[in-house]
Design a protein around this motif. Structure first.
Motif, PDB file in Angstrom:
ATOM      1  N   LEU A  19      -0.165   4.051  74.523  1.00 55.98           N
ATOM      2  CA  LEU A  19      -0.531   4.899  73.392  1.00 55.98           C
ATOM      3  C   LEU A  19       0.405   4.686  72.206  1.00 55.98           C
ATOM      4  O   LEU A  19      -0.033   4.727  71.047  1.00 55.98           O
ATOM      5  CB  LEU A  19      -0.528   6.368  73.813  1.00 55.98           C
ATOM      6  CG  LEU A  19      -1.617   6.763  74.822  1.00 55.98           C
ATOM      7  CD1 LEU A  19      -1.485   8.228  75.202  1.00 55.98           C
ATOM      8  CD2 LEU A  19      -3.005   6.471  74.266  1.00 55.98           C
ATOM      9  N   ALA A  20       1.675   4.428  72.478  1.00 57.35           N
ATOM     10  CA  ALA A  20       2.616   4.162  71.390  1.00 57.35           C
ATOM     11  C   ALA A  20       2.186   2.926  70.601  1.00 57.35           C
ATOM     12  O   ALA A  20       2.274   2.898  69.373  1.00 57.35           O
ATOM     13  CB  ALA A  20       4.023   3.968  71.947  1.00 57.35           C
ATOM     14  N   GLY A  21       1.704   1.911  71.320  1.00 56.54           N
ATOM     15  CA  GLY A  21       1.218   0.716  70.643  1.00 56.54           C
ATOM     16  C   GLY A  21      -0.138   0.918  70.010  1.00 56.54           C
ATOM     17  O   GLY A  21      -0.385   0.497  68.877  1.00 56.54           O
ATOM     18  N   ALA A  22      -1.041   1.592  70.740  1.00 53.36           N
ATOM     19  CA  ALA A  22      -2.413   1.765  70.260  1.00 53.36           C
ATOM     20  C   ALA A  22      -2.483   2.554  68.970  1.00 53.36           C
ATOM     21  O   ALA A  22      -3.355   2.304  68.121  1.00 53.36           O
ATOM     22  CB  ALA A  22      -3.236   2.457  71.344  1.00 53.36           C
ATOM     23  N   LYS A  23      -1.585   3.491  68.791  1.00 57.21           N
ATOM     24  CA  LYS A  23      -1.641   4.349  67.607  1.00 57.21           C
ATOM     25  C   LYS A  23      -1.317   3.602  66.312  1.00 57.21           C
ATOM     26  O   LYS A  23      -1.509   4.138  65.218  1.00 57.21           O
ATOM     27  CB  LYS A  23      -0.717   5.557  67.801  1.00 57.21           C
ATOM     28  CG  LYS A  23      -1.263   6.537  68.850  1.00 57.21           C
ATOM     29  CD  LYS A  23      -0.322   7.677  69.147  1.00 57.21           C
ATOM     30  CE  LYS A  23      -0.930   8.607  70.203  1.00 57.21           C
ATOM     31  NZ  LYS A  23      -0.028   9.708  70.589  1.00 57.21           N
ATOM     32  N   HIS A  24      -0.871   2.346  66.433  1.00 54.58           N
ATOM     33  CA  HIS A  24      -0.666   1.519  65.239  1.00 54.58           C
ATOM     34  C   HIS A  24      -1.986   0.948  64.729  1.00 54.58           C
ATOM     35  O   HIS A  24      -2.036   0.416  63.614  1.00 54.58           O
ATOM     36  CB  HIS A  24       0.297   0.371  65.543  1.00 54.58           C
ATOM     37  CG  HIS A  24       1.712   0.798  65.746  1.00 54.58           C
ATOM     38  ND1 HIS A  24       2.583   1.059  64.711  1.00 54.58           N
ATOM     39  CD2 HIS A  24       2.421   1.033  66.884  1.00 54.58           C
ATOM     40  CE1 HIS A  24       3.762   1.422  65.198  1.00 54.58           C
ATOM     41  NE2 HIS A  24       3.686   1.406  66.522  1.00 54.58           N
ATOM     42  N   ILE A 277       6.119  -6.237  66.495  1.00 55.71           N
ATOM     43  CA  ILE A 277       6.439  -4.819  66.416  1.00 55.71           C
ATOM     44  C   ILE A 277       7.009  -4.339  67.744  1.00 55.71           C
ATOM     45  O   ILE A 277       6.710  -4.898  68.804  1.00 55.71           O
ATOM     46  CB  ILE A 277       5.213  -3.975  66.003  1.00 55.71           C
ATOM     47  CG1 ILE A 277       4.145  -3.962  67.105  1.00 55.71           C
ATOM     48  CG2 ILE A 277       4.624  -4.452  64.693  1.00 55.71           C
ATOM     49  CD1 ILE A 277       3.037  -2.962  66.830  1.00 55.71           C
ATOM     50  N   GLU A 278       7.826  -3.310  67.678  1.00 57.83           N
ATOM     51  CA  GLU A 278       8.500  -2.814  68.882  1.00 57.83           C
ATOM     52  C   GLU A 278       7.506  -2.289  69.903  1.00 57.83           C
ATOM     53  O   GLU A 278       7.647  -2.528  71.109  1.00 57.83           O
ATOM     54  CB  GLU A 278       9.492  -1.708  68.504  1.00 57.83           C
ATOM     55  CG  GLU A 278      10.280  -1.166  69.686  1.00 57.83           C
ATOM     56  CD  GLU A 278      11.294  -0.110  69.289  1.00 57.83           C
ATOM     57  OE1 GLU A 278      11.961   0.445  70.182  1.00 57.83           O
ATOM     58  OE2 GLU A 278      11.418   0.161  68.071  1.00 57.83           O
ATOM     59  N   ASP A 279       6.487  -1.574  69.446  1.00 62.91           N
ATOM     60  CA  ASP A 279       5.464  -1.036  70.357  1.00 62.91           C
ATOM     61  C   ASP A 279       4.459  -2.148  70.648  1.00 62.91           C
ATOM     62  O   ASP A 279       3.323  -2.145  70.154  1.00 62.91           O
ATOM     63  CB  ASP A 279       4.775   0.171  69.729  1.00 62.91           C
ATOM     64  CG  ASP A 279       5.729   1.328  69.487  1.00 62.91           C
ATOM     65  OD1 ASP A 279       6.578   1.599  70.363  1.00 62.91           O
ATOM     66  OD2 ASP A 279       5.624   1.975  68.424  1.00 62.91           O
ATOM     67  N   ASN A 280       4.908  -3.122  71.490  1.00 66.78           N
ATOM     68  CA  ASN A 280       4.181  -4.391  71.590  1.00 66.78           C
ATOM     69  C   ASN A 280       2.900  -4.347  72.411  1.00 66.78           C
ATOM     70  O   ASN A 280       2.202  -5.359  72.507  1.00 66.78           O
ATOM     71  CB  ASN A 280       5.108  -5.495  72.108  1.00 66.78           C
ATOM     72  CG  ASN A 280       5.803  -5.131  73.407  1.00 66.78           C
ATOM     73  OD1 ASN A 280       5.256  -4.451  74.252  1.00 66.78           O
ATOM     74  ND2 ASN A 280       7.052  -5.597  73.551  1.00 66.78           N
TER      75      ASN A 280
END
Length: 333
Positions: A19-24, A277-280
């Protein structure tokens, strides 16, 4: 194109990272969550502002509130959850390994084709910019003679195991172990880059719980080999390397390739690293939603073929080291 409404199965740490990645992604919409308990579903829904929560999978799939689902349940449930979703016309992004064995993977692929749904292995590493740099520059090192990949990461759950508590990571009934959880990070990119090997040789250290703690594989290809090491009971910090007759490609982490360096035989070197990006886990979402936008039902990188070959390699390796799962017996295997 409107947003893609996702449901998620599982409320563990990997779902949090997803979710951290998807929210980008601007077209990702988190619409529903499934958990076995109402308490966990409600807690997760409140934390992430999710409008719909379910404790029955069929209810979520039939609700009409989601277009796609991210599956992060234990591996032994992946095939059943994915097939049920696709039978409701729901597109599936399934956490690795996508299945317990090749038979299940075949059933998932067949269901995807029959229902005209997108099925993709959520293997982020092969979709990250660093892996793209490897693919784009592979020809520069000439004829490849060796692919070396190592992913050895000491699991905090191993401390509990040694203390007498067998957690999910070391349970064969959930189709777990080092080869499945860690080794696949070494196998999958080898398959994406070089295809199906002519031979597979495997060895491992087996734990009393019935799964492997660590192991190695040798994949034989015409003119080259792939040497792979994996472990959940030791650490390793060696870089990964592709050896060619004209030079070498070095990759920092096979599971999260960010730093990529080209070294030519004459001594010249070049940094091929690309911004990441960090949230890869964003990159698998980008690929998945991009495919849906284009009306496609299969990734050219994390393809059905790559996923099936990977599971066939794992099946062969498991046969050699004696790693058996209850999921195998479900088909009389």
């Amino acid at each position: 194109m409107r947003n893609i409404r996702f449901g998620v199965i599982g409320t563990n740490w990997i779902t949090e990272r997803f979710l951290a990645g998807a929210k980008h992604h601007k077209q990702f919409e988190l619409a529903a969550v499934y958990s076995r308990t109402e308490e966990k579903a409600a807690e997760f829904a409140a934390k992430h502002d999710i409008p719909h929560r379910y404790t029955e999978l069929d209810a979520m799939f039939a609700s009409g509130v989601i277009d796609a689902v991210y599956i992060a349940s234990p591996t032994s449930y992946h095939a059943a959850h994915a097939i049920a979703a696709m039978n409701h016309g729901i597109h599936v992004l399934c956490e690795k390994p996508a299945a317990s064995n090749a038979r299940e993977m075949k059933e998932m692929i067949e269901t995807a084709k029959r229902t005209d749904t997108l099925l993709m292995h959520a293997m982020k590493s092969t979709l990250m910019p660093g892996f793209g740099a490897v693919r784009d520059n592979l020809e520069r090192i000439g004829t490849v003679r060796r692919f070396f990949a190592s992913y050895c990461q000491y699991s905090s759950r191993y401390d509990a195991y040694k203390a007498g508590q067998v957690l999910n990571a070391f349970k064969p009934e959930l189709s777990n172990g080092s080869l499945m959880d860690i080794g696949i990070y070494c196998i999958y990119p080898a398959v994406v880059l070089f295809g199906r090997p002519a031979s597979v040789k495997a060895q491992a250290y087996m734990l009393e719980s019935g799964v492997d703690g660590e192991g190695s594989l040798l994949l034989g290809y015409e003119g080259m080999d792939a040497v792979l090491m994996h472990s959940k009971i030791t650490n390793s910090f060696v870089p990964n390397e592709i050896q060619g007759e004209l030079g070498n490609l070095y990759v920092d982490r096979i599971s999260e390739p960010e730093s990529v360096e080209l070294r030519l035989r004459g001594g010249a070197s070049e940094d091929l690293s690309r911004p990441t990006i960090e949230d890869n886990m964003y990159y698998e979402v980008e690929e998945f939603i991009g495919l849906l936008k284009e009306g496609l039902r299969e990734s050219s990188t994390n393809s059905h073929e790559a996923s099936l070959i990977t599971m066939e390699i794992i099946d062969e390796a498991r046969g050699q080291i004696g790693l058996k799962f209850p999921a195998d017996e479900a088909a009389g295997g």
